[in-house]
Design an enzyme around this catalytic site. Structure first.
Site, short mmCIF file in Angstrom:
data_model
loop_
_atom_site.label_atom_id
_atom_site.label_comp_id
_atom_site.label_asym_id
_atom_site.label_seq_id
_atom_site.Cartn_x
_atom_site.Cartn_y
_atom_site.Cartn_z
N ASP A 10 0.92 -1.11 0.01
CA ASP A 10 -0.19 -0.07 -0.03
C ASP A 10 1.03 1.22 -0.12
O ASP A 10 2.19 1.07 0.34
CB ASP A 10 -0.92 -0.04 1.25
CG ASP A 10 -1.76 1.42 0.88
OD1 ASP A 10 -2.24 1.53 -0.05
OD2 ASP A 10 -2.26 1.62 2.30
N SER A 11 0.24 2.39 -0.39
CA SER A 11 1.14 3.82 -0.28
C SER A 11 1.57 4.05 1.08
O SER A 11 2.53 4.57 1.30
CB SER A 11 0.15 4.73 -1.15
OG SER A 11 -0.92 4.68 -0.34
N TYR A 42 -0.37 8.62 -2.39
CA TYR A 42 -0.27 8.53 -3.66
C TYR A 42 -1.64 9.12 -4.63
O TYR A 42 -1.35 9.29 -5.70
CB TYR A 42 -0.28 7.03 -4.16
CG TYR A 42 1.11 6.08 -4.03
CD1 TYR A 42 2.06 6.73 -3.30
CD2 TYR A 42 1.27 4.94 -4.65
CE1 TYR A 42 3.05 6.03 -3.12
CE2 TYR A 42 2.07 4.10 -4.56
CZ TYR A 42 3.28 4.89 -3.76
OH TYR A 42 4.36 4.14 -3.54
N CYS A 73 -3.59 -1.04 -2.15
CA CYS A 73 -4.08 0.36 -2.47
C CYS A 73 -4.82 0.48 -3.64
O CYS A 73 -4.46 -0.02 -4.80
CB CYS A 73 -2.56 1.03 -2.80
SG CYS A 73 -2.56 2.59 -3.13
N GLU A 158 -5.69 10.33 8.55
CA GLU A 158 -4.19 10.30 8.82
C GLU A 158 -3.97 11.41 9.92
O GLU A 158 -3.06 11.01 10.79
CB GLU A 158 -3.40 10.56 7.54
CG GLU A 158 -3.58 9.65 6.53
CD GLU A 158 -2.40 9.32 5.87
OE1 GLU A 158 -1.49 10.58 5.67
OE2 GLU A 158 -2.33 8.18 5.13
N CYS A 190 -11.21 2.96 -1.34
CA CYS A 190 -10.00 3.59 -0.86
C CYS A 190 -9.60 2.76 0.55
O CYS A 190 -10.60 2.68 1.26
CB CYS A 190 -10.08 5.09 -0.52
SG CYS A 190 -8.69 5.76 0.15
N HIS A 192 -8.49 3.86 3.25
CA HIS A 192 -8.60 4.70 4.37
C HIS A 192 -10.30 4.78 4.85
O HIS A 192 -10.62 5.00 5.98
CB HIS A 192 -8.19 5.93 4.51
CG HIS A 192 -6.68 5.99 4.16
ND1 HIS A 192 -5.77 5.32 3.80
CD2 HIS A 192 -5.98 6.80 5.18
CE1 HIS A 192 -4.56 5.83 3.92
NE2 HIS A 192 -4.51 6.50 4.89
N1 DGL Z 1 -3.88 3.86 -0.29
C1 DGL Z 1 -4.55 4.78 -1.11
C2 DGL Z 1 -6.00 4.19 -1.87
O1 DGL Z 1 -6.34 2.95 -1.33
C3 DGL Z 1 -5.13 5.70 -0.25
C4 DGL Z 1 -3.78 6.88 0.26
C5 DGL Z 1 -3.25 7.53 -0.80
O2 DGL Z 1 -3.73 8.48 -1.41
O3 DGL Z 1 -2.09 6.99 -1.05
O4 DGL Z 1 -6.20 4.52 -2.67
#
Ligand code: DGL
Length: 271
Positions: A10-11, A42, A73, A158, A190, A192
């Protein structure tokens, strides 16, 4: 310490929510989690950068012994996965596999929707890529997909502002156009957004079903491993888990533990 394992990328730390579900469903395997915290988020980056970073993540995880990598991600799954599967793996790693989270979410949504109107909330980059729209077209072209980018939601999670009353107002505003389209199913596209699920549920009301990748992906992975014994056979089964990130921040330790459900110890790595 290298071991044969399933990689989860994941990012940042949001993908730990997906890893938690996977480990619960498939506890026997070894796992390596990689969060690119030094370069996250990201979601507002260009497709080229997301592809470049995701490729480096794949190189790292394969070098550390992964046979199979899951992109937890959505942004990497939307902006990099197809190119990695079609161009990069065949040349460099013909026997290894990388999977994403979009197809499981799309397949689940298609079985859930009754009026064929599905909403997707995600980052700006995911929405712009139209990868969800492409996948829905492949699985069921009759389903109408309405996307909404929600760029404030990742920073809210976050920064630990989930309980701030302003969060409810922001969520309501983001979801209004989807509710106006009369969607009956909503994909949390997403990593989060799982932490905001109760608030999102309240905003859309009881008539809208929520599709959570953290709930769907573990079952789909289990089915994949049953179908692909050539991959499954190569995976180590010692119940080891390594957590790696490209920067060790307080929030990775704190929120990472919140997403994973227990305290984690992270190794810093460079890609
Ligand atoms: N992990 C990213 C997603 O699921 C969210 C956080 C980011 O923007 O890096 O799209």
């Amino acid at each position: 310490m290298k071991f044969k394992s399933i990689g989860v990328f994941d990012s940042g730390f949001g993908g730990l929510d997906i890893l938690k579900g996977i480990v619960k469903k498939l506890p026997e395997y070894n796992y390596i989690y990689l969060g690119d915290t030094a370069r996250a988020p990201y979601g507002n980056r260009s497709q080229e950068k997301i592809f470049e970073f995701s490729k480096q993540a794949v190189d790292f995880l394969f070098a550390e012994g992964c046979e199979l990598v899951i992109f937890a991600c959505n942004t990497a799954s939307s902006d990099a996965l197809r190119r990695i599967q079609q161009e990069y793996l065949p040349k460099k790693y013909p026997n290894k596999r990388v999977l994403g989270v979009l197809i499981p979410a799309v397949e689940e949504s298609v079985t859930k929707t009754k009026n064929s109107k599905v909403g997707v909330v995600a980052t700006v980059a995911t929405v712009k890529s139209e990868a969800f729209i492409d996948e829905f077209k492949k699985v069921n072209p009759k389903v109408k997909v309405f996307q909404k980018a929600c760029p404030l939601l990742v920073p809210i999670v976050e920064s630990g502002e989930i309980k701030n009353p302003a969060t409810d107002i922001i969520i309501k505003n983001y979801l209004k156009p989807l509710i106006d389209k009369k969607i009956d199913t909503l994909v949390l596209g997403c990593t989060h957004y799982g932490l905001l699920e109760n608030k999102i549920k309240k905003a859309v009301g009881p008539s809208v079903s929520i599709v959570s990748e953290a709930r769907v992906v573990p079952d789909k992975l289990s089915q994949y491993l049953k179908r692909h014994s050539e991959i499954e056979r190569k995976l180590g089964k010692n119940k080891k888990i390594r957590f790696c990130s490209t920067d060790i921040t307080d929030s990775f330790q704190k929120l990472g533990s919140l997403f994973f459900g227990k305290n984690i110890k992270t190794e810093q790595v460079s890609l």
